[in-house]
Scaffold this motif. Sequence first.
Motif, PDB file in Angstrom:
ATOM      1  N   ARG A   1       0.837  -1.211   0.000  1.00 27.25           N
ATOM      2  CA  ARG A   1       0.000   0.000   0.000  1.00 27.25           C
ATOM      3  C   ARG A   1       0.868   1.255   0.000  1.00 27.25           C
ATOM      4  NH1 ARG A   1      -3.141  -3.322   3.489  1.00 27.25           N
ATOM      5  NH2 ARG A   1      -2.146  -2.438   5.350  1.00 27.25           N
ATOM      6  N   ALA A   2       1.936   1.224   0.786  1.00 20.54           N
ATOM      7  CA  ALA A   2       2.806   2.398   0.870  1.00 20.54           C
ATOM      8  C   ALA A   2       3.509   2.669  -0.448  1.00 20.54           C
ATOM      9  CB  ALA A   2       3.832   2.209   1.986  1.00 20.54           C
ATOM     10  N   SER A   3       3.704   1.626  -1.238  1.00 21.32           N
ATOM     11  CA  SER A   3       4.394   1.788  -2.522  1.00 21.32           C
ATOM     12  C   SER A   3       3.499   2.420  -3.581  1.00 21.32           C
ATOM     13  CB  SER A   3       4.889   0.431  -3.035  1.00 21.32           C
ATOM     14  OG  SER A   3       3.815  -0.345  -3.548  1.00 21.32           O
ATOM     15  N   GLY A   4       2.177   2.388  -3.328  1.00 20.58           N
ATOM     16  CA  GLY A   4       1.237   2.903  -4.307  1.00 20.58           C
ATOM     17  C   GLY A   4       1.027   1.974  -5.480  1.00 20.58           C
ATOM     18  N   SER A   5       1.494   0.728  -5.353  1.00 18.08           N
ATOM     19  CA  SER A   5       1.368  -0.232  -6.441  1.00 18.08           C
ATOM     20  C   SER A   5       0.545  -1.418  -5.954  1.00 18.08           C
ATOM     21  CB  SER A   5       2.754  -0.679  -6.902  1.00 18.08           C
ATOM     22  OG  SER A   5       2.666  -1.411  -8.102  1.00 18.08           O
ATOM     23  N   SER A   6       0.678  -2.573  -6.607  1.00 21.21           N
ATOM     24  CA  SER A   6      -0.045  -3.779  -6.200  1.00 21.21           C
ATOM     25  C   SER A   6       0.773  -4.994  -6.557  1.00 21.21           C
ATOM     26  CB  SER A   6      -1.417  -3.856  -6.879  1.00 21.21           C
ATOM     27  OG  SER A   6      -1.264  -4.185  -8.250  1.00 21.21           O
ATOM     28  N   MET A   7       0.397  -6.145  -5.978  1.00 22.76           N
ATOM     29  CA  MET A   7       1.148  -7.366  -6.237  1.00 22.76           C
ATOM     30  C   MET A   7       1.010  -7.819  -7.679  1.00 22.76           C
ATOM     31  SD  MET A   7       0.603  -9.652  -2.797  1.00 22.76           S
ATOM     32  CE  MET A   7       1.817 -10.875  -3.249  1.00 22.76           C
ATOM     33  N   GLY A   8      -0.009  -7.339  -8.368  1.00 20.88           N
ATOM     34  CA  GLY A   8      -0.208  -7.738  -9.750  1.00 20.88           C
ATOM     35  C   GLY A   8       0.527  -6.857 -10.750  1.00 20.88           C
ATOM     36  N   SER A   9       1.241  -5.869 -10.248  1.00 20.91           N
ATOM     37  CA  SER A   9       1.916  -4.954 -11.166  1.00 20.91           C
ATOM     38  C   SER A   9       3.312  -5.444 -11.482  1.00 20.91           C
ATOM     39  CB  SER A   9       1.988  -3.560 -10.543  1.00 20.91           C
ATOM     40  OG  SER A   9       2.778  -3.583  -9.371  1.00 20.91           O
ATOM     41  N   GLY A  10       3.780  -5.149 -12.663  1.00 14.61           N
ATOM     42  CA  GLY A  10       5.078  -5.630 -13.090  1.00 14.61           C
ATOM     43  C   GLY A  10       6.223  -5.098 -12.253  1.00 14.61           C
ATOM     44  N   ASP A  11       6.093  -3.859 -11.736  1.00 14.05           N
ATOM     45  CA  ASP A  11       7.215  -3.295 -10.994  1.00 14.05           C
ATOM     46  C   ASP A  11       7.463  -4.048  -9.699  1.00 14.05           C
ATOM     47  OD1 ASP A  11       4.741  -2.298 -10.193  1.00 14.05           O
ATOM     48  OD2 ASP A  11       5.599  -0.495  -9.317  1.00 14.05           O
ATOM     49  N   LEU A  12       6.409  -4.534  -9.030  1.00 19.77           N
ATOM     50  CA  LEU A  12       6.607  -5.307  -7.811  1.00 19.77           C
ATOM     51  C   LEU A  12       6.969  -6.756  -8.127  1.00 19.77           C
ATOM     52  CD1 LEU A  12       3.937  -4.111  -5.231  1.00 19.77           C
ATOM     53  CD2 LEU A  12       6.350  -3.535  -5.374  1.00 19.77           C
ATOM     54  N   ASP A  13       6.341  -7.329  -9.151  1.00 20.75           N
ATOM     55  CA  ASP A  13       6.664  -8.701  -9.507  1.00 20.75           C
ATOM     56  C   ASP A  13       8.139  -8.849  -9.862  1.00 20.75           C
ATOM     57  OD1 ASP A  13       4.097  -9.496  -9.062  1.00 20.75           O
ATOM     58  OD2 ASP A  13       3.529  -9.697 -11.171  1.00 20.75           O
ATOM     59  N   SER A  14       8.736  -7.798 -10.391  1.00 21.38           N
ATOM     60  CA  SER A  14      10.149  -7.877 -10.758  1.00 21.38           C
ATOM     61  C   SER A  14      11.064  -7.971  -9.542  1.00 21.38           C
ATOM     62  CB  SER A  14      10.533  -6.650 -11.595  1.00 21.38           C
ATOM     63  OG  SER A  14      10.452  -5.459 -10.818  1.00 21.38           O
ATOM     64  N   LEU A  15      10.535  -7.663  -8.360  1.00 17.30           N
ATOM     65  CA  LEU A  15      11.325  -7.737  -7.132  1.00 17.30           C
ATOM     66  C   LEU A  15      11.287  -9.122  -6.493  1.00 17.30           C
ATOM     67  CD1 LEU A  15      10.270  -4.334  -5.509  1.00 17.30           C
ATOM     68  CD2 LEU A  15      12.280  -4.807  -6.920  1.00 17.30           C
ATOM     69  N   LEU A  16      10.421 -10.006  -7.001  1.00 21.30           N
ATOM     70  CA  LEU A  16      10.309 -11.348  -6.427  1.00 21.30           C
ATOM     71  C   LEU A  16      11.532 -12.183  -6.791  1.00 21.30           C
ATOM     72  CD1 LEU A  16       6.549 -12.067  -7.238  1.00 21.30           C
ATOM     73  CD2 LEU A  16       7.540 -11.551  -4.989  1.00 21.30           C
ATOM     74  N   PRO A  17      11.949 -13.087  -5.896  1.00 27.18           N
ATOM     75  CA  PRO A  17      13.150 -13.893  -6.165  1.00 27.18           C
ATOM     76  C   PRO A  17      12.940 -14.877  -7.311  1.00 27.18           C
ATOM     77  CG  PRO A  17      12.073 -14.603  -4.138  1.00 27.18           C
ATOM     78  CD  PRO A  17      11.382 -13.338  -4.567  1.00 27.18           C
ATOM     79  N   ASP A  18      14.033 -15.326  -7.885  1.00 21.03           N
ATOM     80  CA  ASP A  18      14.010 -16.267  -9.002  1.00 21.03           C
ATOM     81  C   ASP A  18      13.698 -17.670  -8.475  1.00 21.03           C
ATOM     82  OD1 ASP A  18      14.405 -17.844 -11.207  1.00 21.03           O
ATOM     83  OD2 ASP A  18      16.553 -17.417 -11.404  1.00 21.03           O
ATOM     84  N   PRO A  19      12.540 -18.254  -8.831  1.00 15.87           N
ATOM     85  CA  PRO A  19      12.213 -19.573  -8.278  1.00 15.87           C
ATOM     86  C   PRO A  19      13.123 -20.688  -8.805  1.00 15.87           C
ATOM     87  CG  PRO A  19      10.624 -18.964  -9.957  1.00 15.87           C
ATOM     88  CD  PRO A  19      11.502 -17.756  -9.744  1.00 15.87           C
TER      89      PRO A  19
END
Length: 503
Positions: free
Chosen positions: A344-362
Amino acid sequence: MTSDPDLRERAVAALTGPELANAVDLVVWCEGEGSDRTALVANHRGRVRLHADGRHEVLRGADPVANEDPMAFLPYERELADPSPPNERNAYPFAYRRLVSLFADPDRSPDLAVVHTPRHWFVDEGGHPGEHGSLDVIQSRAPLVVSGAGVERQGYLDEHAWLVDVGPTLAAAAGVPLADLLDAHGHGLDGAALTHLVRPGRRKVIGILWDGAHCGDLLHLAESGELPGVARLISRGTALRGGALAHFPSITLTNHTSILTGVGPGRHGVLGNVFFDRATGEQVVPNDATTWHRSGEWLRPGVRTVFEMVHDNVPARIDGSPRTASVDEAIDRGADYSTMGVIRASGSSMGSGDLDSLLPDPFASRFVGELEHLKDGTFHWGSQVDDLGLQQVLQLWDSPAAAPDLLWWANVVTDAGHHAGGPRSAIARDALRDSDSRLVAFLDHLDGLGMLDDVTIALTADHGFEGADPSCTGSWRSALDGLGVPYRDEGPGFVYLDPSRRT
């Protein structure tokens, strides 16, 4: 609710025809008010009126929910011998209590709820090889394991509980007096602290949810040595063979909310993963990557989360470290630290590409056992989210002094695996094994801190799962279209017959 009972009766008749028997297990609704409130259940076999005193008043044919045994299909071999059973062999625990809860919200409750048969294959309408949501016992049975400080080592017990009991149990173990387990209006909760399993106290408490983890298979794999982390918890505590019963519908956000508020859907307001609000005229979709972080907005007035209950009873830290923490959980209101709060503080969402790009490489994860499963997009994403979740809980538990009094940690890859293949499939079992590997890493970390004996831990889920059959097809859409009136079918399964009417 619709003001036209004749229209509802026409809809029930259309939905319970024998030609829809493959798709429709039950059609359910409620009538009356107060002490005269009744729940009705119908299908192609018959109709029954359920009363508050437990009576089943059969109105036509056979009782569709005659068996309400919460311990049905136990021991596990019985479930294996009759997977995804038909209505006449199935069980629907505490049907009255769960239906009345669902239909208690005048704005959001549907006019009817349609329940899929356990074998119903509706992949072309958003379904999966593994499904949940039913009133029946297997889809409603989530695991419940309690372990550690304040828990007697009783091993496996032939008992059951409710998911609405889990939050109050954790709150009481963290130091909330039993008399303060109330909603914001001072009313009692629907759930109760399980004091015969977990003694109240003032301890560090950790709640872990494996979304969609199948109760019977989880306990079976733990006993067979394939889930050493779960087995380690059970060796230090108690596991219920009957698990913890979900509220209806047995789906994700409804029961995450029930766990973390201690009340059912008719009180907390999150009736489903998608529902319609007559008061606003809007569709509400809390179970989506773009909206999870907003889930607290849909809680009804008067609802308190367990994080808020703990805050009201546990003093703030002088050093500012969090008393409560919520990792990867949508229902996070009141938590000092929460993943959704960061989003919420980021102003984005889990479905957005900018946050998904921060997820670790599975593909680089030491917790993913079978890389082949990463071809499934949801399993791929779930593995990323759960690896990041483990990173967060390890940071929150960096030292005993800074560790939160209550930590809630939700995991999602188990749901992905069970949807992809159904219970007992290779991908479902590997999802359980992957989650167990993360659990072992966390337990080893607590052991390294010298804290494992001082912490109360609960492991649960939000619902169970059953497998669909590709030969068992059908859709009730044409039956509703044949009514010749406007309607909404949210889910699908929540039917609003007069969607333009405002309350």
